[in-house]
Write a protein that holds these residues in place. Structure first.
Motif: not given
Length: 816
Positions: A353-354, A479-489, A505-508, A587-589
């Motif tokens: 969804y996100y 779940l972490y990816v969803v929450i972090d993605l909503s903050d960094a979008i 980024y998420y793989a690391n 930092d790049v993001i």
């Protein structure tokens, strides 16, 4: 006919329990780090418990609006899966009630949750975002207790001030050999040297009381009293201008506020829904005081962002309805009531969804699609998917034979042929057969008593334990990816970040997530396993066969021990490099300058190894071995300034430090001084080599055990006493052990319930309660060790020791 009948009430009751459980789980996993920050604010910065808790409470709506749809999706998946596994849906159809009849209570529940989420998004979150910004500024400016003043440690907590003392009497609070460097005045620097000093408090009328205080860093009503004081004032614009002031006693009141008023532009997320609607209808944008803003970005772009934000406040709450439509066919099609599968499917759907929401928002910002299309795109797509799945929902109940394609039939034929081929030699070999009647071979199986480990029971328990463990780990990572993605979008959209960089980024980031949640996931898995075995009477059968429950705990504890070792290896060999790379990609993001380095020079102050020289510099360039904006002070044992040098750069050439510009001032015992400018390369009397200044600085999570230990020793040699790093060094050992300790901690609660049977949901809720209690203990003792209320080693190891002793005590009460 009643609108909300028995079936509706039973369905809502079936959905309610797993929804609450999912809400508690998801919310706890997200706010656990916020709780750590709360403990730090209370113990380290002296923030009142009520104010720190208020910060955490204000951030909850931002988390709740995300976890409510996920929890509802999980609840419906679990309820539908259980009803399907127990043939309750077949019974409904046999009674002439279609499965789609369950949509009525699901949609009613979904609409209620969507309305609540919409209220949070439209009215609560905009105000809470502004309140959170203002409260953080207020608490940072008004923090009183910033830690304990210790000798031979640089204290930089007081704004624009450096405090250093060579010795202190912990009983009387008396300081000795004090240095106070003040650069709050843009035009000059002030160096204050004193033989003795202490902190004193002010009276009610504003007069200063000479009585000593507790020795903490100064509060708002505390002063620093210095004796035998010499103050050196250096002009930044005119270095030849120098003043010295000698006094017998001096009072200094530290300033903890930055002064002035901070003005900032409100982001679209912080603006009220009413302001957004008025702006979209042609009105002006207003600031926090309600006045029209000027000098902002392009008006058309601002209206586009406002439309995106307003549609998000409606579309994301509506996701509850979409998830309800999608969860019923997914839950029916799962074919089982597996809890772990519900976790994974729910988080996977939300992640999809996100991801679609992110792409739609990018298209809306670029103007490729209307704003409402970009934001409502995931709701539209998932609604269509839900309708398609509902058409096929009947097949999953076995109403008709599902079609098997040619490829699947071919694979099954090859598998059956291979199994027959493997059985054929055993049936004709005659090694274990005796002809008893006619020519019919009968295989004789000899009973063997296995004294080896692992036995059949161990392998059985391990196979039952590992699947839920992996499912919980995978769902938590999603779940972490969803929450972090909503903050960094927003940053990803603004800086046009590519998909490959996001995936990298998420793989690391995932290794750190596994390191954080494995202990909790292992505890949840163990409690699920033992609870299900109790429900299925397997524990009773084992005890009836004479197998002790202690024997049952052996493979579980071995898995926990292997997990603890794996966590240590993960934290030692994989996580440090992964975190460092993730920080660079972050930092790049964010669009930050990634050429900066995390080095010891970020501390700005270093103490020489002979304890007589103080070095201050802006940064260290490792490639050219150059100190940028380097300042040097030499102070003798009687706290007299002997030498002061300032240069634009100091380079290391041929084994010597050379200054090619700037000036220096030499001080003599009779009170005179000589000022000279550096017009030719000057050799500096610095014994330290470049490695002393340029050692790479990393966060503790980016270091191995050996690297962090060497860094701590380097800090101690430089004049720092990093109690917080010492605690974190010990936690690199205690945290992997927590996987074993938490399993040991949970065993007595899972195996001994006083004859009461509990459900799997209650078992998971119990795991969350125990996990919250343990992590609260870890956070509390860790912060107590960091502020040196407890010795660092005790702060790190106390939770492990206390939990182990408590678990062993409880294990002795089990009736095996």
């Amino acid at each position: 006919m009643r609108f909300f009948g028995v079936i509706d009430r039973l369905t809502v009751r079936e959905i309610f329990a797993p929804t609450v459980l999912g809400f508690m789980t998801y919310t706890f996993l997200v706010v656990i780090r916020g709780f750590y920050n709360l403990i730090e604010q209370v113990l380290v910065r002296g923030v009142a418990v009520a104010d720190a808790a208020k910060v955490l409470f204000i951030t909850l709506p931002h988390v709740v609006v995300l976890t409510i749809p996920m929890s509802f999706l999980f609840g419906v998946l679990l309820a539908a899966g259980r009803m399907n596994a127990d043939s309750e849906l077949v019974a409904l159809q046999a009674g002439g009630i279609p499965i789609r009849r369950l949509l009525r209570p699901i949609l009613v529940f979904a609409v209620a949750l969507a309305a609540f989420n919409a209220y949070l998004y439209l009215f609560v979150i905009p105000d809470s975002s502004t309140q959170l910004r203002e409260l953080k500024v207020k608490l940072f400016a008004g923090a009183k207790n910033l830690g304990r003043i210790s000798p031979q440690v640089f204290h930089e907590e007081i704004p624009n001030t450096l405090l250093y003392l060579r010795d202190a009497d912990t009983k009387t609070g008396e300081w000795q050999d004090i240095m106070l460097f003040d650069n709050s005045n843009p035009g000059e620097e002030r160096l204050t040297l004193a033989r003795t000093g202490r902190m004193v408090s002010s009276g009610a009328a504003g007069s200063v009381d000479a009585s000593p205080t507790s020795g903490e860093l100064p509060e708002a009503d505390q002063w620093i009293r210095l004796e035998d004081v010499v103050t050196h004032q250096f002009s930044r614009d005119d270095p030849e201008t120098y003043r010295v002031n000698r006094t017998k006693s001096q009072l200094i009141r530290p300033s903890f506020d930055g002064g002035g008023t901070t003005h900032y532009r409100l982001s679209m997320r912080e603006r009220s829904s009413r302001d957004l609607v008025e702006f979209l209808l042609g009105g002006p944008l207003v600031d926090a005081e309600g006045q029209p803003e000027t000098g902002g970005p392009d008006l058309e772009l601002s209206r586009r962002h406002a439309g995106i934000e307003l549609n998000k406040r409606l579309a994301i709450p509506f996701a509850c309805v979409v998830f309800g439509l999608l969860a019923l066919p997914l839950g029916v099609g799962s074919g089982s009531g597996g809890r772990g599968r519900g976790f994974v499917i729910s988080v996977g759907v939300v992640l999809a969804y996100y991801l679609v929401n992110n792409q739609g928002e990018v298209l809306a910002i670029e103007g490729a699609v209307p704003t409402w299309v970009g934001i409502w795109l995931p709701n539209i797509i998932l609604s269509v998917v839900a309708l398609v799945l509902m058409v096929r929902m009947g097949r999953w109940l076995g109403e008709r034979e599902p079609r098997v394609n040619i490829f699947v039939r071919g694979v099954r034929s090859i598998r059956n042929w291979w199994q027959d081929l493997r059985r054929r030699p055993k049936a004709t070999s005659g090694q274990f057969t005796d002809e008893l009647t006619g020519s019919v071979p009968i295989a004789i199986q000899r009973r063997r008593y296995a004294n080896i480990f692992p036995a059949l029971l161990d392998r059985y328990l391990t196979r039952r334990l590992l699947p839920p463990l992996f499912l919980v780990l995978c769902s938590t990572a999603l779940l972490y990816v969803v929450i972090d993605l909503s903050d960094a979008i927003e940053d990803m959209t603004k800086n046009h970040i590519s998909a490959n960089l996001i995936l990298s980024y998420y793989a690391n980031r995932i290794p750190q997530v596994f390191l954080d949640v494995t202990p909790m996931a292992l505890m949840i898995s163990v409690l699920i396993l033992l609870t299900v075995m109790e429900q299925q009477r397997e524990l009773t059968a084992l005890k009836a066969a004479g197998i002790s429950l202690y024997r049952l705990a052996v493979p579980v504890l071995l898995v926990a021990a292997v997990a603890a070792g794996g966590l240590w290896m993960l934290g030692e060999f994989i996580v440090p490099d992964a975190n460092r790379e993730a920080q660079r990609l972050r930092d790049v993001i964010r669009g930050a300058d990634t050429s900066r380095s995390y080095r010891s020079s970020d501390r700005q102050w270093l103490l020489s190894r002979d304890d007589e020289s103080l070095y201050n510099f802006l940064r260290y360039d490792g490639e050219t071995q150059t100190l940028i904006r380097f300042t040097m002070f030499q102070i003798d044992e009687d706290m007299n300034l002997k030498f002061h040098l300032s240069t634009r750069r100091a380079r290391f050439l041929d084994g010597k430090w050379i200054a090619d510009s700037g000036w220096f001032r030499q001080f003599y015992p009779d009170g005179t001084d000589v000022f000279r400018r550096i017009e030719a390369p000057l050799e500096l009397k610095i014994e330290e080599d470049p490695a002393y200044f340029g050692q790479e600085y990393r966060q503790p999570s980016e270091m191995t055990v050996g690297e962090l230990r060497n860094y701590i020793l380097e800090l101690v040699d430089s004049g720092y006493r990093p109690a917080n790093l010492v605690v974190q060094w010990h936690q690199k050992f205690t945290y992997p052990l927590s996987a074993f300790v938490m399993v040991l901690f949970s065993l007595p609660f899972a195996l001994s319930r006083g004859g009461r049977r509990i459900s799997t949901m209650q078992g998971v809720a119990l795991a969350l309660t125990l996990g919250i209690a343990y992590f609260m203990l870890v956070a509390l003792f860790g912060k107590l060790g960091e502020v040196e209320v407890l010795p660092p080693i005790m702060g790190a190891w106390s939770p492990v020791v206390l939990a182990t002793l408590f678990a062993v005590n409880r294990l002795t009460t089990i009736r095996t």
